[in-house]
Design an enzyme around this catalytic site. Sequence first.
Site, PDB file in Angstrom:
ATOM      1  N   GLU A 220      -9.892   2.893   9.182  1.00 18.48           N
ATOM      2  CA  GLU A 220      -8.621   3.417   9.690  1.00 18.48           C
ATOM      3  C   GLU A 220      -8.865   4.303  10.910  1.00 18.48           C
ATOM      4  OE1 GLU A 220      -6.382   5.613   6.785  1.00 18.48           O
ATOM      5  OE2 GLU A 220      -4.653   5.908   8.108  1.00 18.48           O
TER       6      GLU A 220
ATOM      7  N   HIS B 265       0.848  -1.200   0.000  1.00 18.39           N
ATOM      8  CA  HIS B 265       0.000   0.000   0.000  1.00 18.39           C
ATOM      9  C   HIS B 265       0.877   1.241   0.000  1.00 18.39           C
ATOM     10  CE1 HIS B 265      -3.670   2.261   0.532  1.00 18.39           C
ATOM     11  NE2 HIS B 265      -3.128   2.932   1.519  1.00 18.39           N
TER      12      HIS B 265
ATOM     13  N   TYR C   1      -5.325   7.730  -6.949  1.00 17.63           N
ATOM     14  CA  TYR C   1      -6.587   8.452  -7.177  1.00 17.63           C
ATOM     15  C   TYR C   1      -6.391   9.866  -7.726  1.00 17.63           C
ATOM     16  CZ  TYR C   1      -5.502   9.867  -2.332  1.00 17.63           C
ATOM     17  OH  TYR C   1      -4.876  10.302  -1.198  1.00 17.63           O
TER      18      TYR C   1
ATOM     19  N   ARG D 150     -16.243   5.999   2.867  1.00 17.08           N
ATOM     20  CA  ARG D 150     -16.486   7.446   2.934  1.00 17.08           C
ATOM     21  C   ARG D 150     -16.617   8.032   1.531  1.00 17.08           C
ATOM     22  NH1 ARG D 150     -11.651   9.421   4.604  1.00 17.08           N
ATOM     23  NH2 ARG D 150     -10.655   7.441   5.101  1.00 17.08           N
TER      24      ARG D 150
ATOM     25  N   ASP E  70       2.449   3.083   2.840  1.00 15.79           N
ATOM     26  CA  ASP E  70       1.343   4.038   2.842  1.00 15.79           C
ATOM     27  C   ASP E  70       1.792   5.492   2.696  1.00 15.79           C
ATOM     28  OD1 ASP E  70      -1.146   5.166   3.039  1.00 15.79           O
ATOM     29  OD2 ASP E  70      -1.474   4.664   5.140  1.00 15.79           O
TER      30      ASP E  70
ATOM     31  N   HIS F 175      -5.453  -1.193   6.316  1.00 19.26           N
ATOM     32  CA  HIS F 175      -5.483  -0.740   7.710  1.00 19.26           C
ATOM     33  C   HIS F 175      -6.294  -1.701   8.576  1.00 19.26           C
ATOM     34  CE1 HIS F 175      -3.363   2.821   6.554  1.00 19.26           C
ATOM     35  NE2 HIS F 175      -4.355   3.265   5.801  1.00 19.26           N
TER      36      HIS F 175
ATOM     37  N   HIS G 132      -9.425   1.163   1.571  1.00 22.07           N
ATOM     38  CA  HIS G 132      -9.136   1.613   2.945  1.00 22.07           C
ATOM     39  C   HIS G 132     -10.308   1.211   3.830  1.00 22.07           C
ATOM     40  CE1 HIS G 132      -6.692   5.052   0.981  1.00 22.07           C
ATOM     41  NE2 HIS G 132      -5.821   4.368   1.693  1.00 22.07           N
TER      42      HIS G 132
ATOM     43  N   ARG H 152      -4.518  15.203   6.771  1.00 25.10           N
ATOM     44  CA  ARG H 152      -5.110  15.027   5.448  1.00 25.10           C
ATOM     45  C   ARG H 152      -5.207  16.362   4.708  1.00 25.10           C
ATOM     46  NH1 ARG H 152     -11.112  12.878   3.749  1.00 25.10           N
ATOM     47  NH2 ARG H 152     -11.653  14.910   4.595  1.00 25.10           N
TER      48      ARG H 152
ATOM     49  N   HIS I 123     -11.847   3.893  -2.776  1.00 29.43           N
ATOM     50  CA  HIS I 123     -11.064   4.627  -1.790  1.00 29.43           C
ATOM     51  C   HIS I 123     -11.443   4.216  -0.376  1.00 29.43           C
ATOM     52  CE1 HIS I 123      -9.901   7.778   1.010  1.00 29.43           C
ATOM     53  NE2 HIS I 123      -8.834   7.872   0.242  1.00 29.43           N
TER      54      HIS I 123
ATOM     55  N   HIS J 116       1.092   5.524  -1.367  1.00 31.45           N
ATOM     56  CA  HIS J 116       0.698   6.744  -2.082  1.00 31.45           C
ATOM     57  C   HIS J 116       2.017   7.485  -2.304  1.00 31.45           C
ATOM     58  CE1 HIS J 116      -3.504   6.062  -0.812  1.00 31.45           C
ATOM     59  NE2 HIS J 116      -3.010   5.811   0.373  1.00 31.45           N
TER      60      HIS J 116
HETATM   61 ZN   LIG Z   1      -3.701   4.822   2.077  1.00 31.67          ZN
END
Ligand SMILES: [Zn+2]
Length: 439
Positions: free
Chosen positions: A232, A56, A118, A207, A317, A266, A229, A79, A204, A58
């Site tokens: 988490e 995983h 994404y 959510r 991650d 997660h 995900h 975030r 994703h 990004h």
């Molecule tokens: Zn992630």
Amino acid sequence: MTTWHAPYAWLPDGVHADVRLVETDGVLTDVTPGLPVGPSDERLIGVVLPGLANGHSHAFHRVLRGRTHGDGGTFWTWREQMYAVAARLDPDTYRALARAVFAEMALAGFTVVGEFHYLHHDPQGRPYADPNAMGAAVQEAATDAGIRLTLLDTLYLAGGLTADGHTPLDDVQRRYSDGDVGRWHGRVAALRPTATSRVGAAAHSVRAVPAAALAELGTAAGDRPLHVHLSEQPAENAACQAFYGRTPTQLLADAGLLGPRTTAVHATHLTDDDVRLLGDSRTAACFCPTTERDLADGIGPARRLLDAGSPLTLGSDSQAVVDPFEELRGLEAHERLISGARGRFTPAQLITAASAAGYASLGWDGGRLAVGAPADLVVVRADSARTTGARPDQIAYAATGADVDRVVVGGRTIVRDGEHVLGDPARLLHTALDRLEVA
Ligand SMILES: [Zn+2]
């Protein structure tokens, strides 16, 4: 064809001494322990591990390392900082950054990466002239760095979830969204795999993807690896319960998304029923210990998930740390802290999580030193200050990415004598960060 001789190598049934490994056309064609060095053998040093999977990633989160840890806050304030970086990337800067990050990963011993992708569209949410310009940039970056890639192209439709339902995308999130599953599917169908890259799918999170779209994605993804995900943060669970009256895991189960092709990333805040649903369906669980502790996520039920039937995998991650050994140790160490017991996983279980299970969750049959597997291997020095004196079967408890001497992917050496074929990743990272006005 290449013939190597290793003083020690981690074979599927554990560490063996004096192992001859033969590679032909990128595949292992002979793996035999107990042999002396032959005249044409290339001698490896230390302990040879199978290829290590970063389940995983990004890549662009690398920008945040060393800049977002000291001022308190929460996952949600972090975030916002991450979104600010996401808003600035274009295909060229993304390619350069991902190339540097993948080189850093390879140098640390990762041979395959699952990029949870994404950042599809331009900052206004419009498709680029090539609708897959951003995904192609990631593919090119991985090819340049010599690392295998599974591009987990991610469905992202909503801004968030509250007790009243899903919220609209905000300005930054618009570039993540295709609008609906059909358009996501059409775009992803145009992405082409290469010799060392494959195309997978992702939702994703509950959510960002409403329940009906989760079910549609399950069909549209076909037999691709599918990542999501999951739980988490407690806030995700609370919103999901308030709106759907179910946990996120139950929602995925009801949408038909759980199963051996699926990986829950997660899997931190789970009920007993959630653990049972994931285990019974053989859904993999990808733990990202260095990120989960950095973001104060909590400690997920790794041991219980494995006991229930879920393969465990590992990922870097947020790139707060890029080191397969740190993730492997973190999985065990977090369990020790919450259980008061040592040896929660055997060394073999930890190596499997870092290698073969990770490969499988990314759609690759590999991560093991056995005939027929891809010739992916990681040579770990046994003579560094960190590793001197370590038993070969426990070297992963002592080593760091800095002890990786050689990395081979598909028979091609991409790290030799601790140096990556592209040169020093620090230089690549500096240039890439400079273009983003970060360095
Ligand atoms: Zn992630």
